[in-house]
Design an enzyme around this catalytic site. Sequence first.
Site, mmCIF file in Angstrom:
data_model
loop_
_atom_site.group_PDB
_atom_site.id
_atom_site.type_symbol
_atom_site.label_atom_id
_atom_site.label_comp_id
_atom_site.label_asym_id
_atom_site.label_seq_id
_atom_site.Cartn_x
_atom_site.Cartn_y
_atom_site.Cartn_z
ATOM 1 N N GLY A 1 -7.425 8.919 -0.479
ATOM 2 C CA GLY A 1 -7.819 9.737 0.664
ATOM 3 C C GLY A 1 -7.905 11.225 0.358
ATOM 4 C CD GLU B 1 -2.525 5.086 3.699
ATOM 5 O OE1 GLU B 1 -2.808 4.155 4.472
ATOM 6 O OE2 GLU B 1 -3.390 5.769 3.114
ATOM 7 C CB SER C 1 -11.200 9.284 -3.823
ATOM 8 O OG SER C 1 -10.211 9.875 -2.987
ATOM 9 C CG HIS D 1 -1.976 1.016 1.174
ATOM 10 N ND1 HIS D 1 -1.729 2.339 1.445
ATOM 11 C CD2 HIS D 1 -3.288 0.938 0.844
ATOM 12 C CE1 HIS D 1 -2.855 3.030 1.286
ATOM 13 N NE2 HIS D 1 -3.815 2.200 0.930
HETATM 14 C C1 PEP Z 1 -6.791 3.002 0.162
HETATM 15 O O1 PEP Z 1 -6.339 3.334 1.247
HETATM 16 O O2 PEP Z 1 -6.428 1.945 -0.356
HETATM 17 C C2 PEP Z 1 -7.743 3.893 -0.483
HETATM 18 C C3 PEP Z 1 -8.040 3.673 -1.724
HETATM 19 O O3 PEP Z 1 -8.235 4.924 0.289
HETATM 20 P P1 PEP Z 1 -9.438 5.920 -0.118
HETATM 21 O O4 PEP Z 1 -10.551 5.060 -0.679
HETATM 22 O O5 PEP Z 1 -9.828 6.572 1.154
HETATM 23 O O6 PEP Z 1 -8.905 6.860 -1.130
#
Ligand code: PEP
Length: 251
Positions: free
Chosen positions: A173, A97, A213, A95
């Site tokens: 996000g 992050e 998102s 991911h």
């Molecule tokens: C994610 O963290 O994998 C993600 C897609 O987050 P979001 O849907 O909040 O953009």
Amino acid sequence: MRQQIVAGNWKMSKNLEEGLELTKSILEKIDKPKGLVILAPPFLHLREVGKIIRVRKHFHLAAQNCHHEEKGAFTGEVSAPMLASGGVEFVILGHSERREYFKEKNALLAQKVNMVLANGMRPIFCCGEPLHIRDVNTHIGYVAKQLKGGLFHLNEEDFRKVVIAYEPIWAIGTGRTASAQQAQEMHAAIRVLIAKRYGKPLADETTILYGGSVNAANAAEIFGMPDVDGGLVGGASLKADDFAAIVAGLK
Ligand code: PEP
């Protein structure tokens, strides 16, 4: 086998009680999904969430990460064998992050991928470019490097078990979603890369999710693209109504 999937990545949200409440309301709101529904709660919640979803056919359990070694003196870490022994079926790896805040590089991710597969689970391998790469139009090459470095060492049999999640970092996000066309362009490009490495039949069988998102309003359009097989959802997976609406957007 190519599957339609919506996976909810809760990240570091919800205490145990809240997580179990969320799981129950998700189950209440999703009756007959057109694909697999995967919940990825925090480590601590996995066992209990697993017990709740076990009774429902299309629901599956994922962890958000695991360590690359099987066991050892790695205080605070969780191994793939531990996850497998707790009923986990999928593990999200790479991911953005994890790549950004924990400095996880493709070579390390390749080891994690191996560890997950060796323990009978399936990786959900994330890839995706930052905005400055998209802006100079080198996003396909960037993602190609991530796939080559983290996944393409696998043999055909193992690669078959992998789910890929394309998640442009600028869309995670941020509320700024890739357009359905941007998602389709990258998913098609990923399929070409897989075809070059493993052949077209396996490329056509690979499940490729979009993340960034995704919400109740845009899911159906994005999932409707020919090379998009569903989504990896962060923020909107924390609200049962929104998550159910996203699952309803599967084709
Ligand atoms: C994610 O963290 O994998 C993600 C897609 O987050 P979001 O849907 O909040 O953009």
